[in-house]
Write an enzyme that holds these catalytic residues in place. Structure first.
Site, PDB file in Angstrom:
ATOM      1  CG  ASP A  59      -5.970 -13.000 -11.115  1.00 55.52           C
ATOM      2  OD1 ASP A  59      -4.885 -13.599 -11.298  1.00 55.52           O
ATOM      3  OD2 ASP A  59      -6.425 -12.725  -9.999  1.00 55.52           O
ATOM      4  CG  ASN A 100      -1.674 -12.873  -6.613  1.00 55.78           C
ATOM      5  OD1 ASN A 100      -1.231 -12.712  -7.750  1.00 55.78           O
ATOM      6  ND2 ASN A 100      -2.516 -12.018  -6.089  1.00 55.78           N
ATOM      7  CB  SER A 125      11.750  -7.444  -2.481  1.00 51.94           C
ATOM      8  OG  SER A 125      11.884  -6.932  -1.177  1.00 51.94           O
ATOM      9  CE1 TYR A 150       5.961  -9.292  -1.607  1.00 50.44           C
ATOM     10  CE2 TYR A 150       7.726  -8.691  -0.082  1.00 50.44           C
ATOM     11  CZ  TYR A 150       7.077  -8.533  -1.295  1.00 50.44           C
ATOM     12  OH  TYR A 150       7.564  -7.622  -2.205  1.00 50.44           O
ATOM     13  CE  LYS A 154       7.822  -9.695  -4.841  1.00 51.62           C
ATOM     14  NZ  LYS A 154       7.325  -9.297  -6.133  1.00 51.62           N
TER      15      LYS A 154
HETATM   16  P1  NAD Z   1       0.782  -2.541  -5.246  1.00 52.64           P
HETATM   17  O1  NAD Z   1      -0.051  -3.483  -4.437  1.00 52.64           O
HETATM   18  O2  NAD Z   1       0.502  -1.100  -5.140  1.00 52.64           O
HETATM   19  O3  NAD Z   1       0.702  -2.961  -6.786  1.00 52.64           O
HETATM   20  C1  NAD Z   1       0.500  -4.288  -7.216  1.00 52.64           C
HETATM   21  C2  NAD Z   1      -0.604  -4.266  -8.257  1.00 52.64           C
HETATM   22  O4  NAD Z   1      -0.813  -5.596  -8.729  1.00 52.64           O
HETATM   23  C3  NAD Z   1      -1.941  -3.782  -7.702  1.00 52.64           C
HETATM   24  O5  NAD Z   1      -2.485  -2.818  -8.580  1.00 52.64           O
HETATM   25  C4  NAD Z   1      -2.810  -5.041  -7.672  1.00 52.64           C
HETATM   26  O6  NAD Z   1      -4.172  -4.738  -7.883  1.00 52.64           O
HETATM   27  C5  NAD Z   1      -2.206  -5.854  -8.797  1.00 52.64           C
HETATM   28  N1  NAD Z   1      -2.353  -7.311  -8.662  1.00 52.64           N
HETATM   29  C6  NAD Z   1      -2.081  -8.095  -7.587  1.00 52.64           C
HETATM   30  N2  NAD Z   1      -2.292  -9.378  -7.885  1.00 52.64           N
HETATM   31  C7  NAD Z   1      -2.697  -9.427  -9.185  1.00 52.64           C
HETATM   32  C8  NAD Z   1      -3.053 -10.470 -10.061  1.00 52.64           C
HETATM   33  N3  NAD Z   1      -3.063 -11.744  -9.665  1.00 52.64           N
HETATM   34  N4  NAD Z   1      -3.423 -10.161 -11.326  1.00 52.64           N
HETATM   35  C9  NAD Z   1      -3.438  -8.870 -11.749  1.00 52.64           C
HETATM   36  N5  NAD Z   1      -3.100  -7.837 -10.959  1.00 52.64           N
HETATM   37  C10 NAD Z   1      -2.733  -8.116  -9.685  1.00 52.64           C
HETATM   38  O7  NAD Z   1       2.309  -2.854  -4.899  1.00 52.64           O
HETATM   39  P2  NAD Z   1       3.609  -2.027  -5.274  1.00 52.64           P
HETATM   40  O8  NAD Z   1       4.142  -1.433  -4.024  1.00 52.64           O
HETATM   41  O9  NAD Z   1       3.374  -1.176  -6.445  1.00 52.64           O
HETATM   42  O10 NAD Z   1       4.574  -3.238  -5.646  1.00 52.64           O
HETATM   43  C11 NAD Z   1       4.735  -3.656  -6.983  1.00 52.64           C
HETATM   44  C12 NAD Z   1       5.656  -4.853  -7.011  1.00 52.64           C
HETATM   45  O11 NAD Z   1       6.900  -4.506  -6.411  1.00 52.64           O
HETATM   46  C13 NAD Z   1       5.132  -6.059  -6.221  1.00 52.64           C
HETATM   47  O12 NAD Z   1       5.474  -7.231  -6.906  1.00 52.64           O
HETATM   48  C14 NAD Z   1       5.889  -5.961  -4.917  1.00 52.64           C
HETATM   49  O13 NAD Z   1       6.033  -7.216  -4.299  1.00 52.64           O
HETATM   50  C15 NAD Z   1       7.224  -5.413  -5.372  1.00 52.64           C
HETATM   51  N6  NAD Z   1       7.953  -4.694  -4.322  1.00 52.64           N
HETATM   52  C16 NAD Z   1       7.323  -3.702  -3.621  1.00 52.64           C
HETATM   53  C17 NAD Z   1       8.009  -3.035  -2.603  1.00 52.64           C
HETATM   54  C18 NAD Z   1       7.333  -1.960  -1.786  1.00 52.64           C
HETATM   55  O14 NAD Z   1       7.803  -1.687  -0.674  1.00 52.64           O
HETATM   56  N7  NAD Z   1       6.266  -1.324  -2.259  1.00 52.64           N
HETATM   57  C19 NAD Z   1       9.330  -3.371  -2.332  1.00 52.64           C
HETATM   58  C20 NAD Z   1       9.944  -4.383  -3.076  1.00 52.64           C
HETATM   59  C21 NAD Z   1       9.238  -5.037  -4.076  1.00 52.64           C
HETATM   60  C1  WQD Z   2      10.886   0.503   7.790  1.00 49.98           C
HETATM   61  C2  WQD Z   2      11.458   0.777   9.177  1.00 49.98           C
HETATM   62  C3  WQD Z   2      10.496  -0.610  10.878  1.00 49.98           C
HETATM   63  C4  WQD Z   2       6.455   1.048  10.610  1.00 49.98           C
HETATM   64  C5  WQD Z   2       9.052  -3.804   4.007  1.00 49.98           C
HETATM   65  C6  WQD Z   2       9.100  -5.235   3.563  1.00 49.98           C
HETATM   66  C7  WQD Z   2      10.074  -5.386   2.427  1.00 49.98           C
HETATM   67  C8  WQD Z   2       9.788  -4.391   1.292  1.00 49.98           C
HETATM   68  C9  WQD Z   2       9.612  -3.001   1.806  1.00 49.98           C
HETATM   69  C10 WQD Z   2       8.443  -5.433  -0.382  1.00 49.98           C
HETATM   70  C11 WQD Z   2      11.722  -0.491   9.984  1.00 49.98           C
HETATM   71  C12 WQD Z   2      10.145   0.847  11.116  1.00 49.98           C
HETATM   72  C13 WQD Z   2       7.790   0.781  10.410  1.00 49.98           C
HETATM   73  C14 WQD Z   2       6.052   1.650  11.843  1.00 49.98           C
HETATM   74  C15 WQD Z   2       8.349   1.689  12.540  1.00 49.98           C
HETATM   75  N1  WQD Z   2       8.567  -4.693   0.645  1.00 49.98           N
HETATM   76  N2  WQD Z   2       8.720   1.100  11.359  1.00 49.98           N
HETATM   77  N3  WQD Z   2       7.023   1.952  12.742  1.00 49.98           N
HETATM   78  O1  WQD Z   2      10.093  -3.556   6.969  1.00 49.98           O
HETATM   79  O2  WQD Z   2      12.026  -2.311   5.856  1.00 49.98           O
HETATM   80  O3  WQD Z   2      10.346  -3.433   4.451  1.00 49.98           O
HETATM   81  O4  WQD Z   2       8.687  -2.977   2.898  1.00 49.98           O
HETATM   82  O5  WQD Z   2       9.253  -6.139  -0.886  1.00 49.98           O
HETATM   83  O6  WQD Z   2       9.960  -6.711   2.006  1.00 49.98           O
HETATM   84  O7  WQD Z   2       9.494  -6.037   4.675  1.00 49.98           O
HETATM   85  O8  WQD Z   2       9.692  -1.408   5.646  1.00 49.98           O
HETATM   86  O9  WQD Z   2       8.401   0.652   6.005  1.00 49.98           O
HETATM   87  O10 WQD Z   2       7.660  -1.478   7.161  1.00 49.98           O
HETATM   88  O11 WQD Z   2       9.755  -0.351   7.910  1.00 49.98           O
HETATM   89  O12 WQD Z   2       9.171   1.971  13.412  1.00 49.98           O
HETATM   90  O13 WQD Z   2       4.862   1.871  12.104  1.00 49.98           O
HETATM   91  O14 WQD Z   2      10.479   1.511   9.920  1.00 49.98           O
HETATM   92  O15 WQD Z   2      10.731  -1.273  12.088  1.00 49.98           O
HETATM   93  O16 WQD Z   2      12.867  -0.254  10.758  1.00 49.98           O
HETATM   94  P1  WQD Z   2      10.601  -2.740   5.852  1.00 49.98           P
HETATM   95  P2  WQD Z   2       8.774  -0.623   6.651  1.00 49.98           P
END
Ligand code: NAD
Ligand code: WQD
Length: 334
Positions: A59, A100, A125, A150, A154
């Site tokens: 962690d 976290n 993000s 969340y 960020k």
């Molecule tokens: P994910 O959950 O698939 O990956 C995150 C990884 O971090 C996981 O493998 C989890 O086990 C590990 N983890 C969580 N807390 C931990 C800790 N305290 N110590 C060690 N490991 C830990 O998520 P992802 O989609 O790959 O996202 C990666 C990063 O990008 C995240 O910070 C997320 O907030 C950011 N992000 C994701 C999205 C998205 O839509 N997927 C969009 C914007 C930003």
């Molecule tokens: C996309 C579009 C929904 C599900 C989220 C987080 C953002 C970032 C990325 C980490 C929207 C619509 C969705 C469904 C739907 N993550 N939708 N039916 O909300 O843009 O972003 O993930 O940083 O912070 O908020 O992504 O894929 O949930 O939605 O109609 O069952 O799809 O309303 O318009 P979002 P999403």
């Protein structure tokens, strides 16, 4: 370079680890596996044929453990993906998200400082823009107005990084603001593996396509968009991973980049692209708006192109094709 990747077993981290290895970097992953599987490591080795990938199950809040790892491996840089990412869950468990994401990052930065490792690429993000005043969104647009814990984590981490840089300009920090990452590596061996019922659009669609879920709810058809459904900037995860390598290459000082395509697609556009490319009907109904959602969000990605020489190459058709390829080859995830 010798790079530590936190959260490297997760969705975006695993695709970036793959790209780093293919580019000849040495990689160590730290992950506590709270949202991922060890199996990812085997898959990455299978795709790359590279076995030199170190994994430490830990962690990032374990400061003593981190210090030992830093002393042992002598990293040049850190890519920090580890964190919790579910918007809905964050409203129910805010303290876990602050602990976290914000607490974990503070601990990591402190250990980096002591180890004199001052190069960081951070996963931020587009959520930090809140409900944008206008689209496309450039990096100079105001941040704030996040609608869930969340998103606020960020924002807080971005602030922590800018305060850190202001205090010590020997740091090199990239804050990468991802738009909506989707798709999977074209091998279909690594991809997004959400536990339970997915919150995000693309994994929901692929699970309706596979028959695991009955029907997609389209959250709102009365937004101020061309067809009334929400518009987002979907970016292929392989393009996103490539952006991290470019950021690492060019990193100097504190920099912030949007990683998006610059194109907005509505929910109905995504459904149609998925149906056309994969020849599968997606059953859906129009449902009420989801709380906290915004009408439209897409990037102005020109800064990343001019300063990093990076731009997204993969279009929506490749995104829906690769998302389905991953889902159909891994119906129950890893
Ligand atoms: P994910 O959950 O698939 O990956 C995150 C990884 O971090 C996981 O493998 C989890 O086990 C590990 N983890 C969580 N807390 C931990 C800790 N305290 N110590 C060690 N490991 C830990 O998520 P992802 O989609 O790959 O996202 C990666 C990063 O990008 C995240 O910070 C997320 O907030 C950011 N992000 C994701 C999205 C998205 O839509 N997927 C969009 C914007 C930003
Ligand atoms: C996309 C579009 C929904 C599900 C989220 C987080 C953002 C970032 C990325 C980490 C929207 C619509 C969705 C469904 C739907 N993550 N939708 N039916 O909300 O843009 O972003 O993930 O940083 O912070 O908020 O992504 O894929 O949930 O939605 O109609 O069952 O799809 O309303 O318009 P979002 P999403």
């Amino acid at each position: 370079m010798n790079i530590l990747v936190t959260g490297g077993c997760g969705y975006i981290g695993s695709h970036t680890v793959l790209a780093l290895l293919e580019a000849g970097h040495k990689v160590t992953i730290i992950d506590n596996l709270c949202n991922s599987s060890r199996e990812v490591l085997e898959r990455i080795k299978n795709i790359t044929g590279i076995n030199e990938l170190t994994f430490v199950e830990m962690d990032i809040r374990d400061a003593d453990g981190l210090e030992i790892v830093f002393n042992h491996y002598k990293f040049d840089a850190v890519m920090h993906f580890a964190g919790l990412k579910s918007v809905g869950e964050s409203t129910k468990k805010p303290l876990e998200y602050y602990d976290n994401n914000v607490g974990g990052t503070a601990i990591l930065l402190n250990v980096m400082k002591h180890a004199n490792v001052k190069t960081l690429v951070f996963s931020s993000s587009a959520t930090v823009y809140g409900d944008p005043i206008s689209v496309p969104i450039s990096e100079t647009a105001p941040t704030g107005g996040t609608t869930n814990p969340y998103g606020t984590t960020k924002l807080m981490i971005e602030q922590m990084l800018s305060d850190l840089y202001a205090s010590d300009q020997s740091w090199n920090i990239a804050r990468l603001r991802y738009f909506n990452p989707v798709g999977a590596h074209e091998s279909g061996l690594i991809g997004e593996d959400p536990g339970g019922i997915p919150n995000n659009l693309m994994p929901y669609i692929t699970q309706v396509a596979s028959g695991k879920l009955d029907e997609l709810s389209v959250y709102g058809d009365d937004y101020d968009t061309a067809d009334g459904s929400g518009v987002r900037d979907y970016i292929h995860v392989v393009d996103l991973a490539a952006g991290h390598l470019k950021a690492l290459d060019k990193l100097e000082g504190l920099a912030t980049y949007n990683l998006g395509t610059g194109k907005g697609y509505s929910v109905l556009d995504v459904i149609k692209a998925f149906e056309d490319v994969n020849d599968i009907k997606i059953s859906y109904k129009i449902a009420p708006r989801r709380e906290g959602d915004i009408a439209s969000c897409y990037a102005d990605p020109t800064l990343a192109e001019s300063e990093l020489g990076w731009k997204a190459n993969k279009d929506i058709n490749q995104m829906v094709r690769d998302a389905w390829n991953w889902q159909s080859k891994n119906p129950t995830g890893y």
